[in-house]
Design a protein around this motif. Structure first.
Motif, PDB file in Angstrom:
ATOM      1  N   PRO A 148       1.189   1.976  -4.246  1.00 23.72           N
ATOM      2  CA  PRO A 148      -0.266   2.092  -4.046  1.00 23.72           C
ATOM      3  C   PRO A 148      -1.083   1.530  -5.213  1.00 23.72           C
ATOM      4  O   PRO A 148      -2.131   0.925  -5.000  1.00 23.72           O
ATOM      5  CB  PRO A 148      -0.487   3.605  -3.919  1.00 23.72           C
ATOM      6  CG  PRO A 148       0.832   4.194  -3.585  1.00 23.72           C
ATOM      7  CD  PRO A 148       1.867   3.281  -4.133  1.00 23.72           C
ATOM      8  N   GLU A 149      -0.573   1.721  -6.441  1.00 22.38           N
ATOM      9  CA  GLU A 149      -1.337   1.252  -7.593  1.00 22.38           C
ATOM     10  C   GLU A 149      -1.395  -0.277  -7.621  1.00 22.38           C
ATOM     11  O   GLU A 149      -2.395  -0.874  -8.014  1.00 22.38           O
ATOM     12  CB  GLU A 149      -0.699   1.743  -8.895  1.00 22.38           C
ATOM     13  CG  GLU A 149      -0.553   3.248  -8.979  1.00 22.38           C
ATOM     14  CD  GLU A 149      -1.766   3.922  -9.599  1.00 22.38           C
ATOM     15  OE1 GLU A 149      -2.786   3.244  -9.832  1.00 22.38           O
ATOM     16  OE2 GLU A 149      -1.689   5.140  -9.866  1.00 22.38           O
TER      17      GLU A 149
ATOM     18  N   PHE B  77       0.844  -1.202   0.000  1.00 25.60           N
ATOM     19  CA  PHE B  77       0.000   0.000   0.000  1.00 25.60           C
ATOM     20  C   PHE B  77       0.880   1.254   0.000  1.00 25.60           C
ATOM     21  O   PHE B  77       0.684   2.186  -0.791  1.00 25.60           O
ATOM     22  CB  PHE B  77      -0.886  -0.031   1.244  1.00 25.60           C
ATOM     23  CG  PHE B  77      -2.066   0.917   1.232  1.00 25.60           C
ATOM     24  CD1 PHE B  77      -2.259   1.842   0.216  1.00 25.60           C
ATOM     25  CD2 PHE B  77      -3.004   0.866   2.267  1.00 25.60           C
ATOM     26  CE1 PHE B  77      -3.357   2.708   0.225  1.00 25.60           C
ATOM     27  CE2 PHE B  77      -4.101   1.724   2.281  1.00 25.60           C
ATOM     28  CZ  PHE B  77      -4.268   2.643   1.265  1.00 25.60           C
TER      29      PHE B  77
ATOM     30  N   TYR C 203      -1.201  -2.245  -4.956  1.00 21.14           N
ATOM     31  CA  TYR C 203      -2.124  -2.615  -3.880  1.00 21.14           C
ATOM     32  C   TYR C 203      -3.569  -2.448  -4.348  1.00 21.14           C
ATOM     33  O   TYR C 203      -4.403  -3.346  -4.174  1.00 21.14           O
ATOM     34  CB  TYR C 203      -1.838  -1.730  -2.665  1.00 21.14           C
ATOM     35  CG  TYR C 203      -2.832  -1.823  -1.527  1.00 21.14           C
ATOM     36  CD1 TYR C 203      -2.785  -2.870  -0.617  1.00 21.14           C
ATOM     37  CD2 TYR C 203      -3.815  -0.851  -1.361  1.00 21.14           C
ATOM     38  CE1 TYR C 203      -3.693  -2.950   0.436  1.00 21.14           C
ATOM     39  CE2 TYR C 203      -4.719  -0.923  -0.316  1.00 21.14           C
ATOM     40  CZ  TYR C 203      -4.650  -1.971   0.582  1.00 21.14           C
ATOM     41  OH  TYR C 203      -5.556  -2.036   1.605  1.00 21.14           O
ATOM     42  N   ALA C 204      -3.858  -1.302  -4.965  1.00 22.02           N
ATOM     43  CA  ALA C 204      -5.246  -1.014  -5.357  1.00 22.02           C
ATOM     44  C   ALA C 204      -5.730  -1.982  -6.429  1.00 22.02           C
ATOM     45  O   ALA C 204      -6.829  -2.536  -6.341  1.00 22.02           O
ATOM     46  CB  ALA C 204      -5.349   0.431  -5.853  1.00 22.02           C
ATOM     47  N   THR C 205      -4.903  -2.216  -7.451  1.00 18.74           N
ATOM     48  CA  THR C 205      -5.330  -3.093  -8.540  1.00 18.74           C
ATOM     49  C   THR C 205      -5.454  -4.537  -8.063  1.00 18.74           C
ATOM     50  O   THR C 205      -6.432  -5.220  -8.363  1.00 18.74           O
ATOM     51  CB  THR C 205      -4.314  -3.017  -9.700  1.00 18.74           C
ATOM     52  OG1 THR C 205      -4.168  -1.656 -10.091  1.00 18.74           O
ATOM     53  CG2 THR C 205      -4.779  -3.854 -10.875  1.00 18.74           C
TER      54      THR C 205
END
Lengths: 337, 481
Positions: free
Chosen positions: A72-73, A68, A75-77
C-alpha cells in the motif's frame, strides 16, 4: 521465501505481462500513419489487436490493484507522487480505448481522422511515460521521512528518466512492427518487417546505453545477466526479422521486454521505491508491504486464478491466430450487419 | 478550494459518471446473453436481430465504462494516498481480486464475442456473453465489498504501532452484512436499468413510422425489457428495505440524515417534505406519514429511531475523546442534511417512476396496440434515464451520508487526502477529466442516438464455424473495427 518477496516477484510479472502485451498494442497504434497507406490498411492494423487490446490493458489494472493490496505504501507514494504523468497516461488510455470502439462507427473522413489521432497520440504518450516512470523508480526519487514524494513533474524529467522513456518508445515501436509483420499478409506485412529491422537497430542502441547506465547506477549481478540477455534477445530478434522469421523475431522482442523489465526489478530489489534524499526513507518490500495475512490471502487467490486467466487469454490468441489482409476488411455494406 | 474539496469533487464527478455506464453494462449483458441463448435454442430470427441491435448499443456504452473505470482505480493512490496507506491492507485486496477475476474475464470474452461470430460455435459464442456478464457480477461483488467495508468496517484490527487498519478476517469482509444487502440491491438496480434501457429504446422504435415493419420485433423487446425491469424493480425495493434496516443499525446518523429527523422519535414518522433551519439543528416545516419511518428503519411500526441531535452527542462522546488513536479529527459528525435528505427521496422516487414507466409502456402496447400520441416516444426514452439517475442518487446518498467519514468510525475523509499533491495538480486533474468526460458524453450520446435511430438490421445468417471449410479463410471478417 518471504511472502513480501513473492509479491515483489508477482508484481514484476504483472508489469512484464503488461509491457510485453500492451507494448505491441502501443506500437501498432503509433505506427498507424507510418505503415498504412490508406484507410483499409489502417483497419488491417487495428484489427490485428482488435480482439485482444482490452485484455492486454487489464494487466496494468491488476498490477495497480496488486500493488495497492500487497504494498500500500508503494502504491500511495508512487501514484500521488507521479501525479501529472499518471493523469496524462489516464487521458491517453481513455481516448485510445474509445478510438478502437468508436472509429468505425461513422464513415465521415474527419471522424475517422480524429479517432486515428486519438489512437496514435494515446499510444505514444503512455509508451514514453511508462518508461520515464520506471527509470525514475529504479534510480530513486526524492521521498521524505514520511514516505511522501517531494519532487515535481520536472524532477522526473531528468536525463536518465527521459532516456528510459526513449527506450520504451523504441522498444514498443519495434515490438509493434514485429507484431504487424507476424499478423498481416500482403504488402503491409513486408513493410512492417522491413521497418521492424530498422527500428530494432535503433532500439538496440538506445536500450544498451540505458541498460548499461542503469547497471552502473544501481545494478547487481542478477540484473547484469538479465540486461545482457535482453540485449542479446533484441539483436537476435532484429536479425531474425531481417531473415524473415517473423514468429521468432516477435519472440525476440517479447523476450527483450520481459528480460529488461525483470532486470530492472532485480536491480530495484529489495527496494520498491528508493529515495534520493539523505534524510529520506526508501520504500522497501518490507516497510511498504501489507501484513502477512493479507499477502497470504492474496497469494491463494493469485495461485488459483492466474493460471485460469493465462489459459483463456492464450486461447483468445489461438482463436484469432489468423493473419489479416486488406481482403478481410468487410465493406461498408457487410459492416452494417 | 483546497486539495480536499477538489479531490472530493473529482471523486463525486468521475464516480457518478462512471456509474452511468456500469448498471447498463451489468443489466444489458445479461439480457443480451439471454437473447442470444434464445436464438441458439429456438432459431427464431428475431432473437438474433435483437441480440445484434442491443449488442451494438451495449458496446458503445461498455467502451466508456471501461476507460473511465481505469481512473477509478488510479485515483485512490493519486488523490487519496493517506487513505490508501491507512486501509490498503484491507481495501487493496478486493480491488486486486476484482482485476484478476472480473476485468480479465470481461475484456477477454467480450473480445471473443465481438470478433468471434465466424470463429466460435454458436453455443460457445453465446457463452462468451454469459461470461462477460459473470465478470460484471464479480466486479460488482468485489468493489461493493470494498465499499461496504468503508460503510461498516469488519474483519480488521487497528494496529497502533503501524497506525494502520489491518485485515484479520478476509471472509468477514467478503460476507459483511452491509455487503450482503448492498450487492443484491445494486445488481438488481442494474438489471432494472438494463430492462429499462431495452423497454425504453424498443418502445421509442415501436411507434416510429420508419420502423413500422418491425413492430413485432419491438413488441418482443418491450415485453422482455419491461418484465426484467419490473421483476428487478420489485427486488430493488425489497433489498432497499433490508438495507435501510441494516443502515439504521450500523450507521444510524445516515438514516437520521436521510430523514432530516432532528429529534429521536418513537414511533417515528416518514417525512415527505422537510425544511430545516440553516444551522442544521432543527426542522422548520414538514409533511409526514405517521409510523412509516419506524417501519422502514426497524421493521416494527412503533420502533424508536434516533434523531440527529441525539446521535451527534453520542458520536461526539464515542469518537471525540482521543483523536490521536486513529485517522480522524474530532469535529462535527453530521453529514450534509439537504443532500442526504433529497438524494434519498429522489433515489426512491425515480426508482418508482422507472417501474411505473415500464408498466405504462407495457399497458399502452398491450395486444398489439400502438400509441399514437407524440409524447409516448419521449416518455419511453425517459425510462432508462430515470433508472440511471436512480443509481446516481443512490450513490450520492450513501457516500454523502457516510460523511465526514471515509471509513466509518475509523478515518475521516479529510484525513485521507494526499498530502503531497498540490492544489494546482488536483485542479488540473479535475478540470481535465471533467472537460474530457463532458466531451465524451456528447460523443457517446450522439452515437447512441444514431444507432438507436437506425433500428435493428435485417436478419443475416451468421456463418457457422462448424460447417465452414478452410477455403473460407479468405472471406472478409464478419466484424472488424
Amino acid at each position: 521465501m518471504e511472502l513480501t518477496t513473492v509479491w515483489f516477484i508477482l508484481i514484476a510479472v504483472l508489469w512484464i505481462g503488461y509491457f510485453t502485451l500492451e507494448g505491441f498494442d502501443f506500437g501498432v497504434g503509433m505506427l498507424l500513419p507510418v505503415l498504412a497507406r490508406d484507410d483499409t490498411e489502417r483497419r488491417v492494423m487495428i484489427n490485428t489487436i482488435g480482439p485482444v487490446w482490452d485484455g492486454n490493458e487489464v494487466w496494468v489494472l491488476v498490477a495497480g490493484g496488486a500493488t495497492f493490496a500487497a504494498f500500500p505504501e508503494w502504491y500511495a507514494t508512487m501514484f500521488s507522487g507521479f501525479y501529472l504523468p499518471l493523469l496524462l497516461i489516464l487521458v491517453a488510455l481513455i481516448v485510445r480505448g474509445l478510438a478502437f470502439e468508436y472509429r468505425h462507427k461513422r464513415d465521415e473522413a474527419h471522424w475517422t481522422a480524429r479517432w486515428d489521432l486519438a489512437l496514435i497520440v494515446g499510444s505514444f504518450v503512455p509508451a514514453v511515460l511508462w518508461g520515464v516512470a520506471f527509470a525514475n523508480i529504479v534510480h530513486g526519487v526524492p521521498i521524505d521521512a514520511d514516505k511522501e514524494f517531494t519532487g515535481t513533474l520536472f524532477t522526473l524529467l531528468n536525463p536518465f528518466g527521459l532516456l528510459g522513456g526513449l527506450v520504451t518508445l523504441t522498444l514498443f515501436l519495434t515490438h509493434g512492427a514485429m507484431f504487424v509483420a507476424l499478423k498481416t499478409t500482403g504488402e503491409i506485412r513486408l513493410r512492417a518487417r522491413e521497418l521492424s529491422v530498422r527500428l530494432g537497430a535503433v532500439a538496440a542502441v538506445v536500450a544498451v546505453v540505458f541498460l548499461v547506465w542503469a547497471q552502473i547506477d544501481t545494478g547487481s549481478l542478477g540484473s547484469a545477466v538479465l540486461f545482457v540477455l535482453a540485449a542479446v534477445a533484441l539483436v537476435a530478434g532484429t536479425y531474425l526479422a531481417h531473415l524473415g522469421r517473423e514468429g521468432w523475431a516477435f519472440v525476440g522482442t517479447f523476450a527483450t521486454i520481459a528480460l529488461a523489465v525483470a532486470g530492472l526489478f532485480v536491480a530495484l530489489f529489495p527496494d520498491v521505491m528508493p529515495t534520493t534524499l539523505a534524510d529520506g526513507v526508501s520504500l522497501t518490500t518490507t516497510n511498504a508491504s501489507a501484513t502477512a495475512y493479507t499477502l497470504k490471502v492474496m497469494t491463494w487467490v493469485a495461485v488459483i486464478f492466474t493460471p485460469i486467466v493465462l489459459g483463456y487469454q492464450s486461447w483468445t490468441y489461438w482463436v484469432f491466430r489468423r493473419r489479416i489482409g486488406t481482403h478481410h476488411i468487410p465493406t461498408a455494406e457487410l459492416a452494417a450487419r | 478550494m483546497d486539495v480536499l474539496d477538489i479531490a472530493r469533487w473529482q471523486f463525486g464527478i468521475i464516480t457518478v459518471y462512471h456509474f452511468v455506464f456500469v448498471p447498463i453494462t451489468i443489466g444489458l449483458s445479461a439480457i443480451i446473453a439471454g437473447m442470444e441463448t434464445a436464438w441458439v435454442r429456438t432459431g427464431k430470427q428475431e432473437y438474433l436481430r435483437l441480440t445484434k441491435f442491443f449488442g451494438r448499443l451495449f458496446l458503445i456504452n461498455f467502451a466508456i465504462g471501461v476507460v473511465t473505470g481505469i481512473v477509478q482505480e488510479f485515483q485512490f493512490g493519486m488523490n487519496w494516498s493517506d487513505y490508501s496507506r491507512f486501509v490498503g491492507d484491507i481495501f487493496g485486496a478486493p480491488l486486486a481480486v476484482e482485476g484478476l477475476l472480473a476485468f480479465f474475464l470481461e475484456s477477454t470474452f467480450l473480445g471473443l464475442w465481438i470478433f468471434g461470430w465466424d470463429k466460435l460455435p454458436r453455443g460457445l459464442h453465446a457463452t462468451t456473453m454469459w461470461l462477460v456478464h459473470i465478470g460484471t457480477l464479480f466486479s460488482a461483488w468485489f468493489i461493493l465489498a470494498a465499499n461496504s467495508w468503508m460503510q461498516h468496517p469488519v474483519g480488521y484490527r487497528y494496529n497502533p504501532a503501524s497506525g494502520r487498519a489491518e485485515l484479520n478476517d478476509f471472509w468477514a469482509v467478503m460476507l459483511n452484512k452491509v455487503q450482503l444487502v448492498t450487492f443484491p440491491h445494486v445488481v438488481l438496480a442494474a438489471y432494472m436499468t438494463g430492462g429499462a434501457f431495452v423497454v425504453g429504446v424498443a418502445a421509442w422504435l415501436y411507434v416510429r413510422k420508419e420502423h413500422v415493419a418491425d413492430q413485432a420485433l419491438h413488441r418482443k423487446a418491450i415485453r422482455i425489457g419491461a418484465i426484467v425491469a419490473l421483476v428487478a424493480g420489485l427486488g430493488v425495493a425489497i433489498t432497499g428495505d433490508a438495507q435501510g434496516k441494516i443502515m439504521t443499525e450500523v450507521q444510524p446518523m445516515k438514516m437520521a440524515a436521510a430523514e432530516a429527523l432532528y429529534e429521536s422519535e418513537q414511533p417515528a414518522s416518514f417525512s415527505i417534505f422537510t425544511i430545516g433551519t440553516p444551522d442544521g439543528t432543527s426542522e422548520k416545516f414538514a409533511i409526514k406519514i405517521p409510523n412509516l419511518l419506524s417501519f422502514l428503519a426497524t421493521g416494527t411500526w412503533d420502533g424508536k429511531v434516533e434523531g440527529i441531535n441525539d446521535l451527534r452527542a453520542t458520536y461526539e462522546k464515542e469518537f471525540g475523546q482521543d483523536p490521536g488513536a486513529a485517522y480522524y479529527t474530532a469535529g462535527d459528525y453530521v453529514p450534509n442534511i439537504p443532500v442526504t435528505y433529497w438524494t434519498f427521496r429522489f433515489m426512491i422516487g425515480v426508482g418508482l417512476l422507472t417501474a411505473a414507466g415500464a408498466a405504462l409502456i407495457l399497458w399502452l402496447t398491450r395486444k398489439g396496440r400502438t400509441p399514437t400520441s407524440g409524447w409516448f416516444g419521449l416518455m419511453a426514452l425517459s425510462v432508462p434515464v430515470l433508472a440511471v439517475s436512480g443509481s446516481s442518487f443512490g450513490w450520492i446518498f450513501t457516500e454523502m451520508g457516510r460523511q465526514p467519514w471515509a471509513v466509518f468510525g475509523l478515518m475521516t475523509t479529510a484525513n485521507g487526502v494526499s498530502p503531497s499533491v498540490s492544489t494546482f495538480e488536483a485542479a488540473t486533474s479535475v478540470i481535465v477529466l471533467t472537460v474530457l468526460y463532458g466531451v465524451l458524453a456528447v460523443i457517446e450520446l450522439g452515437l447512441m442516438a444514431r444507432y438507436i435511430r437506425k433500428g435493428a438490421e435485417p436478419f443475416v445468417e451468421p456463418p457457422d464455424p462448424d460447417i465452414r471449410g478452410p477455403q473460407d479463410d479468405d472471406q472478409p471478417l464478419t466484424f472488424a473495427y
